[in-house]
Write a protein that holds these residues in place. Structure first.
Motif, PDB file in Angstrom:
ATOM      1  N   LYS A 186      -0.156   2.684 -13.742  1.00  0.00           N
ATOM      2  CA  LYS A 186       1.081   3.328 -13.885  1.00  0.00           C
ATOM      3  C   LYS A 186       1.949   3.016 -12.619  1.00  0.00           C
ATOM      4  N   LEU A 187       1.495   3.694 -11.659  1.00  0.00           N
ATOM      5  CA  LEU A 187       2.340   3.290 -10.333  1.00  0.00           C
ATOM      6  C   LEU A 187       2.352   1.866  -9.857  1.00  0.00           C
ATOM      7  N   THR A 245       0.856  -1.129   0.094  1.00  0.00           N
ATOM      8  CA  THR A 245      -0.048   0.173  -0.054  1.00  0.00           C
ATOM      9  C   THR A 245       0.799   1.191   0.064  1.00  0.00           C
ATOM     10  N   ILE A 246       0.297   2.301  -0.849  1.00  0.00           N
ATOM     11  CA  ILE A 246       1.075   3.289  -1.058  1.00  0.00           C
ATOM     12  C   ILE A 246       0.100   4.664  -0.389  1.00  0.00           C
ATOM     13  N   GLU A 281      -2.508  -8.677  -8.786  1.00  0.00           N
ATOM     14  CA  GLU A 281      -3.668  -9.378  -9.094  1.00  0.00           C
ATOM     15  C   GLU A 281      -4.852  -8.350  -8.727  1.00  0.00           C
ATOM     16  N   GLN A 282      -4.488  -7.426  -7.887  1.00  0.00           N
ATOM     17  CA  GLN A 282      -5.437  -6.322  -7.455  1.00  0.00           C
ATOM     18  C   GLN A 282      -4.723  -5.228  -7.703  1.00  0.00           C
ATOM     19  N   ILE A 283      -5.193  -3.938  -8.467  1.00  0.00           N
ATOM     20  CA  ILE A 283      -4.768  -2.772  -7.956  1.00  0.00           C
ATOM     21  C   ILE A 283      -5.939  -1.640  -7.896  1.00  0.00           C
ATOM     22  N   VAL A 284      -6.029  -1.215  -6.454  1.00  0.00           N
ATOM     23  CA  VAL A 284      -7.359  -0.704  -5.800  1.00  0.00           C
ATOM     24  C   VAL A 284      -6.832   0.808  -5.587  1.00  0.00           C
ATOM     25  N   VAL A 323      -3.096   3.884  -2.850  1.00  0.00           N
ATOM     26  CA  VAL A 323      -3.040   2.779  -3.802  1.00  0.00           C
ATOM     27  C   VAL A 323      -2.865   1.474  -3.231  1.00  0.00           C
ATOM     28  N   ASP A 324      -3.539   0.474  -3.409  1.00  0.00           N
ATOM     29  CA  ASP A 324      -3.579  -0.891  -2.770  1.00  0.00           C
ATOM     30  C   ASP A 324      -2.956  -1.804  -4.049  1.00  0.00           C
ATOM     31  N   LEU A 325      -1.898  -2.547  -3.768  1.00  0.00           N
ATOM     32  CA  LEU A 325      -1.576  -3.570  -4.683  1.00  0.00           C
ATOM     33  C   LEU A 325      -1.341  -4.912  -4.001  1.00  0.00           C
TER      34      LEU A 325
END
Length: 219
Positions: A53-54, A19-20, A76-79, A94-96
């Motif tokens: 992009k991030l 998470t950023i 698998e997830q970019i939220v 941004v959650d990855l």
């Protein structure tokens, strides 16, 4: 800007969440660039484009070894959690999420290095989450041994020694609900086969025409 990494060992995989959190002041700056149509609001498509992009920048900066084999990291997830869609708002996140599939056997080792550089870096937290039936034998970050580490500033131990964990999957671990599969990493788009064949045919025709024209001119 802060980042939070969490690794959760499971029966056949390690769930990796990244998470950023972008703070108020940098968030206001980023929002103006995310709003590409300039209407004062960030649409879901605009937010997702920024997140993708991030996510790619982060993915390219992370190296992962699972059971001594290098693996490609695929989200698998970019939220993207904008909170308010207004460009005048501030912080957002941004959650990855990715799954690192394990090989055969019950003992596993994962090493992860993160060389992604945050702009205006604040706090970084790395957490190793306990799971029922998983016996963690070692957890190291930057030469130290801990399951919850925080530091302030840029890359630090994440970029150098990285995270190293070793664990055993016991018979008490919950079985996976579905098989762990690693998607193919993003790559250059390939042209359709029909288009490639057509282009080759046109090129062959032009080459034959030029050769014929040269030979005709010589005669």
């Amino acid at each position: 800007n802060n980042r939070y990494l969490k690794l959760t060992p499971q029966a056949d995989r390690v769930r990796f969440a990244y998470t950023i959190f972008i703070g108020e002041v940098p968030g206001a700056h980023y929002r103006a660039t995310i709003d590409t149509d300039g209407n004062g609001e960030i649409s879901e498509a605009e937010a997702q484009l920024f997140g993708d992009k991030l996510g790619e920048q982060v993915r390219a900066a992370i190296d992962v070894d699972v059971d001594k084999n290098q693996r490609s990291l695929v989200w698998e997830q970019i939220v993207v959690g904008m909170g308010s869609p207004k460009t005048r708002a501030g912080a957002f996140s941004v959650d990855l999420v990715a799954n690192l599939c394990l090989g055969p056997g019950t003992t596993h080792a994962v090493i992860l290095r993160d060389r992604f550089v945050l702009t205006s870096p604040g706090e970084t937290e790395v957490k190793l989450e306990d799971t029922h039936g998983i016996k963690i034998s070692s957890a190291k970050l930057g030469g130290g041994s801990d399951r919850d580490v925080k530091f302030v500033g840029p890359g630090g131990p994440l970029a150098d020694e990285g995270i190293a964990i070793a664990f055993e999957v016991t018979d008490q671990a919950a079985p996976a609900s579905s098989a762990c599969t690693t998607p193919e990493p993003p790559g250059p788009k390939r042209l359709p086969a029909a288009l490639v064949i057509g282009a080759a045919a046109v090129l062959a025709f032009l080459l034959a025409f030029v050769v014929g024209w040269v030979l005709t001119g010589r005669t």
